[in-house]
Each structure stands twice: as C-alpha cells, then as structure tokens.
Design an enzyme around this catalytic site. Sequence first.
Site, short mmCIF file in Angstrom:
data_model
loop_
_atom_site.label_atom_id
_atom_site.label_comp_id
_atom_site.label_asym_id
_atom_site.label_seq_id
_atom_site.Cartn_x
_atom_site.Cartn_y
_atom_site.Cartn_z
N HIS A 1 -12.01 13.21 55.26
CA HIS A 1 -12.83 12.00 55.30
C HIS A 1 -12.12 10.94 56.13
CE1 HIS A 1 -14.88 8.35 54.23
NE2 HIS A 1 -13.75 7.86 53.78
N GLU A 16 -11.26 9.75 40.59
CA GLU A 16 -9.96 9.12 40.88
C GLU A 16 -9.57 7.96 39.95
OE1 GLU A 16 -9.51 8.21 45.10
OE2 GLU A 16 -10.85 9.85 45.66
N LEU A 45 -0.48 -17.58 47.33
CA LEU A 45 -1.61 -17.99 48.18
C LEU A 45 -2.86 -17.17 47.82
CD1 LEU A 45 -2.63 -19.78 50.44
CD2 LEU A 45 -1.90 -18.07 52.08
N TRP A 101 0.36 4.32 56.30
CA TRP A 101 0.25 3.18 55.37
C TRP A 101 1.54 2.95 54.59
CZ3 TRP A 101 -5.55 4.06 53.59
CH2 TRP A 101 -6.37 3.51 54.58
N HIS A 126 -19.63 -1.04 51.79
CA HIS A 126 -19.02 -2.37 51.88
C HIS A 126 -19.99 -3.45 51.43
CE1 HIS A 126 -16.95 0.24 54.77
NE2 HIS A 126 -15.89 -0.38 54.34
N LYS A 149 -8.44 -4.61 63.33
CA LYS A 149 -6.98 -4.45 63.24
C LYS A 149 -6.24 -5.25 64.29
CE LYS A 149 -6.58 -0.93 60.30
NZ LYS A 149 -5.69 -0.98 59.18
N ARG A 179 -6.23 -10.39 50.69
CA ARG A 179 -5.92 -9.02 50.31
C ARG A 179 -4.53 -8.59 50.80
NH1 ARG A 179 -7.41 -4.19 48.42
NH2 ARG A 179 -6.57 -2.53 49.71
N CYS A 180 -3.75 -8.04 49.87
CA CYS A 180 -2.40 -7.59 50.21
C CYS A 180 -2.27 -6.11 49.86
CB CYS A 180 -1.36 -8.34 49.39
SG CYS A 180 -1.45 -10.11 49.62
N CYS A 197 -17.91 5.84 52.31
CA CYS A 197 -16.53 5.83 51.81
C CYS A 197 -16.57 5.87 50.29
CB CYS A 197 -15.82 4.58 52.32
SG CYS A 197 -14.03 4.60 52.09
N1 GLN Z 1 -11.10 9.40 48.41
C1 GLN Z 1 -10.91 8.01 48.63
C2 GLN Z 1 -11.90 7.20 47.80
O1 GLN Z 1 -12.99 7.63 47.64
C3 GLN Z 1 -11.07 7.66 50.08
C4 GLN Z 1 -10.81 6.21 50.35
C5 GLN Z 1 -10.78 5.84 51.82
O2 GLN Z 1 -11.17 6.60 52.67
N2 GLN Z 1 -10.34 4.66 52.12
O3 GLN Z 1 -11.60 6.13 47.35
ZN ZN Z 2 -13.14 5.93 53.54
#
Ligand code: GLN
Ligand code: ZN
Length: 765
Positions: A646, A489, A18, A566, A699, A116, A520-521, A731
């Site tokens: 964070h 990362e 899907l 998670w 976002h 959520k 999204r999964c 973020c």
């Molecule tokens: N350190 C993660 C990043 O920058 C933090 C992601 C998050 O808070 N969802 O991707």
């Molecule tokens: Zn974040």
Amino acid sequence: MIRIHNLGFPRIGARRELKKALEAYWNEEIDQKTLLHTGRELRRRHWQLQERAGVDLVPVGDFSWYDQVLDLSALLGVVPERFRFTGTTVDLDTYFRMARGRAPSGEPAAACEMTKWFDTNYHYLVPEFSARQRFVVSSDRLFEEVSEAMELGYRVKPVLLGPLSYLWLGKIKGEAFDKLELVEALLPAYGEILNKLKAQGVEWVQLDEPILALDLPVEWQRAFESVYSRLQVKGLNKLLTVYFGPLKDNLKLACSLPVEGLHIDAVRGADEISTVLSWLPGYKILSLGVIDGRNVWRVDLDSLLDPLRLIQEKLGDRLWLAPSCSLLHVPVDLEQEQQLDHEIRSWLAFAVQKLDELHILKQALDNACGVSAEGLLAAREAATARRNSPRIHKPAVKQRCDGVTLQMLERHSAFETRIHKQQARLKLPLLPTTTIGSFPQTSEIRQARRQYKTGRISEIEYQALMHKEIDFVIEKQQNIGLDVLVHGEPERNDMVEYFGELLDGITISEYGWVQSYGSRCVKPPIIYGDVSRPRPMTVAWSRYAQSRADRPMKGMLTGPVTILNWSFVRDDQPRADTCRQLALALRDEVRELEQAGISIIQIDEAALREGLPLRKSEWQHYLDWAVNAFKLTAAGVADETQIHTHMCYSEFNDIMPAIAAMDADVITIETSRSDMELLEVFEDFSYPNDIGPGVYDIHSPNVPTVESITKLITKASEYIPIERLWINPDCGLKTRGWDEVEKALTNMVDAANFLRSRFSHDRAM
Ligand code: GLN
Ligand code: ZN
C-alpha cells in the site's frame, strides 16, 4: 574569532508546548492572548538556550505558528481569494484558516495544499500564485519578533526564505504563466522587508535558497544573478544559505552571487568544500554547516578539527560555523531523556547538544582554554565506544546480509501463474473489497495501550482488551460484507514506532518529537545498530484474528523502506545496508505469518517515494536498493500466498516502473482525491498486477456515495482490466469515526455488488 550561528531552532518546544497551546486555541479552550503568551515564552526560552550554548547570532523568524513558508506568504500578503483577506495585515485567524481551513473566527474555506519540504518529513503550505499576483508587505510579525529579541539583548539574524525558493515552491492557480515572471512584482516587497530590518538595526539577514541543492532549469539559475544583484540594501549583509545537499552544477553560481556570506551544507556537501574555497571571493564570509541538522548522532569532533584548522588558516574571521540546516528536523533536548538506554544516549545529540558541539569546535579552533579539551575528549570517547559497541555490531546479522542472493528476491513463479493459484485458494469475487489496515482508534484503545505500557494492566488483561477490539472490527466488517478483512491494528500507536519497539537495533526516545506539520509531531525511531527480530511481532494478533473470521484476514506489516525513511538512521553504514537488514527481519515475519495460515500479507510502503534523492541522477540507485529491499521482504512465500502493498500518495507517475518492479500481487494506492487522474499514467505504462485505486478519501469526514464510487471504479476500468481491480479506501481509517466509516464502507460494498452484477461475471469461477 570564529563566529557560530544557527539557521533555525525547533519551535515546537521540548514538551510540545506549542502543539498543546495551538490545539487548545483551535478548540477554543484558550484565548488568543494565552496562545501569544506561549509563543513569546518559547521564543524567549529558545533564544536563551542558544545564547547559553555560545551562539553569536540567534535566528529570528524561525518561530512559526504553523509553517515558515506560510509565514512568508502572510508577510507578502499572498492570501488566496477564498480567504477573503481585505485588510492590511493578515491576522492570526486568517493565517490559521489558510493552514487548516478553519479557525476560531472567520468563514471556513478549503485549506491551502500541504506538501513535503524537500526530502524531509516536514510539510509546508504551498503558496498559490495567480497571473496578476501582487506582493504587499502584510504582516508585522517578523519585525516585532526582531524587536522582541533585541529588547531581550540578543544579537539577531532574521531568517527569510529567499525569493527564488519561495516562487519555486509555490503553485499556479488559474491561467498558466511562468512563475519566474513574478520576480518583478516580488522584489520590491523583499526590498521593503530588508530595508525595514536594516532600519531596526539588523546587521545580517539569512536568506535561505535551498533550491540551489536541486536540479534547476537554466532560466532559474540565471534568475539568481539578476535577483541578487537587485536585492541590495546598503549596510545590510546577506547570508545566502543552501542546505540538504551539495551544490553541484550550482556551485559556481552560489559562490559568485553578490551577497556578503554563503552557507553550505558541509555534511552532505563535504566533498565540495575545497572547490567552494577556491571559488569564493575574498570578501565573503563562508559559513560551514558542519553539524548534521538531519540526524541525531553525536559527532567525533576531532575528525572535523584538522580540516577546519586548515580552512581557518585561509579564511581567518571569515569562517563561521553552523549546523548544516535548521535544527527544525531534530528533537529539542537530549537532557530530558531519562528512560533511554545510557549507552545509546551517550552517542546522541539533539538540537541543544548540537549547538554545544559547535561551541566546543569553536573553542578548540580559537585555542580558547576552558571546556574544549574536556568536550573533545568526551566526544572522542563516545565515538570510539559507538564504533566498537557490541550493541551495534551483530556478526550474525551482517553475515546473513552478505548471504542474500538474487534468487531470494524473486517469487517462485511469475504473477500470471501466482494469481491463478491465489484465486483458487482465496475464491474472491470480482472486484474484491478490502480496507488498508487500521480502523478508528478510540480513546479506549489508546487508554488500554497506555495502561499496558505503564504496567497498570497485565499482559493478559491487555491481550483480552485487544482481542475484544479485534472481535468488534471483524464483526463489523463481516456485517458490512467486505471480502478481505483486517484486524484493525489496535495494538499499534504508529505504523513505524510499533516495529521500532519490537526490533533489535532500534530504540524509541521519550520526547524525541519532530514537527511534521502544524501542531503534528512525529517521534522517529532511532536505528542505532544491526537490526534483527528477536521474536514474532504481529503473528499472534493475526492468527487470533484469522481464527475469528470466516474469510481471508490480511496480515499487516510496515515495509523496510518505510521504517527506514521515517526513522533516524545510523550513519556508519550505507542506508541501503540498514534497509536490507530491516528487510531480512521482516522477511522472517512474512514467512511466519504464512506458516500461521495467513493467506494474504500486506507490506505497507507509505514512505517509499519520499526517500527519493533531491537530484534525479541519484534516483535510480535509490530505487534499485529500495525495490530490492521490498522484494527481499516479500519473496520468501509460496505462490499461493498473496502479497499486497500500500502507498498513500498520488504522485508516482515518475516512478511507476519501480513500483511495478516490486512485483506485489496487489497494490492499493491513493487516487480518490485526484478523481483517478493518477490512472492516466496507465495509458502509457501498463501496470502488470492487481491494483486497488482508492475510492474513499479518508482525509475528509465526507461519506462517499455509491454513485461516486461506481463512477470512480468505472473510470478505473478504462485503464485497468476489471479482473485486476480491487475496491478499497485511499488509506487506513484510524483517524476517522466509526459512524462515517461504517456508512462509507457499506457504500463501497454496495457499489461493488452493483458493479459485479453489471459485469455479471464471477472471478472465482
Ligand atoms: N496499514 C496502515 C493503516 O491502515 C497504513 C497507513 C499508511 O499508509 N499511512 O493505518
Ligand atoms: Zn496510506
């Protein structure tokens, strides 16, 4: 005969069919006909799977193109004005525009808000109600799917979110009013829907009212009685379903409502079964959700049989069995897992296997001959093997956990002392600038990871590619002029999965996908045993990155609470214990980063808030152990080492004291989307340590201007002393493109420089 039924089946498909079809349609690579065909095929396959597993009543209406709450909004014609819905039926593209803001046809508009679904990691689209909200049946989809299933020969049970849960989950747009007043307008529409279903030959309809597992205001409790006594359609039976927790103060109410059947979550609400039995009127069906729909563990069926036999004696055919909630929250089929360790695999049950478990229970209870004895034996053996497996129980880990002292939770000195030592070491300017960790994940990065995983490139080659990427992001950051750097990362596919792969006691499935929202999964790691850290996980990357940079490089970890929340978590010990094991493993990582010369270590707790229990009375207990797990992770370092955390959400006014109690030196949070409204909480609660309110909404593809950032920080400085403020995005940047990121971060640094000159004061002095 006992009936078994299912509350909902995962819709995404065993191979995420899907997801793929949806994304192809949105990108205009396939047409709507092809998309509709995929949906039909998936429904057909899922009904067939369920029937084969012995389900007597298959759910209809659990399939969704995006989200079941949005489906109901479409069914009821609750379409916000900005989508310019004028017709009589909400077409698929209007529906997608509500979900995502755009679709292959129609004018783009701001998407509906997503939030959520209770305490799960699933997100629903929030209905928007206005004071004069009308509810007009505006979609045939449910009725068409009912016919579709019936034509295929299935006995169906349509699934519908109940009217009160629907209202509860929505939000008011425009002038304020009491949402409950909408009941009057809403009920006729529900009546019409139920009548239509009845006319189609439906016998049972499932009305989900999960809000009965929440703390409800009295008016809402009262509304249940009047709503359900008015929702009567002769000849149509209603199964009222509650899940995700015990009923507690709503128990008597739930038992007494005028419906023909009640489903309860017999996993989370196991203690209430006997009370329900004594309150339930003699005419009602009781559906017990005995198989956990929120986790992946196979059940020791024997342990369920004896109590169920007693209940069966009392209820006879009035006893139904089901999973505790919709199976939406577990992966589809364990059969596909070929790489998973055999022993661990034998302890698991995904959606299909959970239905098999129900079937075995039913056969055993009905004394039907056939597979039940064999099935019971296999379940018993698996349970015994799991209980005793040395894969699970590591005495050294347990011992270390028992040895945790209060002292291990506290830093050597208080924040005021630490921060001076840190400033002396780090020499950061006023309003230091930094980012949250990840940088854009390009297709080359993903390809390199994939090639390494499948053995197509060697470790050395992989390392070289990652180092090149790290060099690249460092150069970018230094050119932009950021003060505290990150390595970007690139080696992480996901902030939790990465650690899940490296820690002992956790495994990752191949196809264990669960829908998070829309297409999204996520693939939650499976924490099956005592957790430990066989070797350092991030130290080499951080050490390399620091060696290439001329300013502080943040070490970057995912915190214990977030890894826990998670993941699918083992059910044979309290979650708090598992969290503490994670914390100890991460504590070692933190210390090794420190030894490697890393002066700032960030421990992300993106999911701390979502672990909050549904009932407020249980919050404090959760917050206590969760905060302690964070502190245990962080507190092993010297005063001079700066700990960051964070969190990417904006609603934490109600848990502010707990967040302060984590005692991170610096916290970075999401605030830009709410225009710093969140900071109002600091009027009543003075956050004691440094804080970086996000100034860049990651976002959105929009680039924040120097002025907007300056304004946000100026606003923040009204609540928090300027000496304690940091400047950073909301973020991580991994989903963004380099072009916009570079511009946005440049503006961020420009804004910082401007503000510094305005405050003409340097922190390093
Ligand atoms: N350190 C993660 C990043 O920058 C933090 C992601 C998050 O808070 N969802 O991707
Ligand atoms: Zn974040």
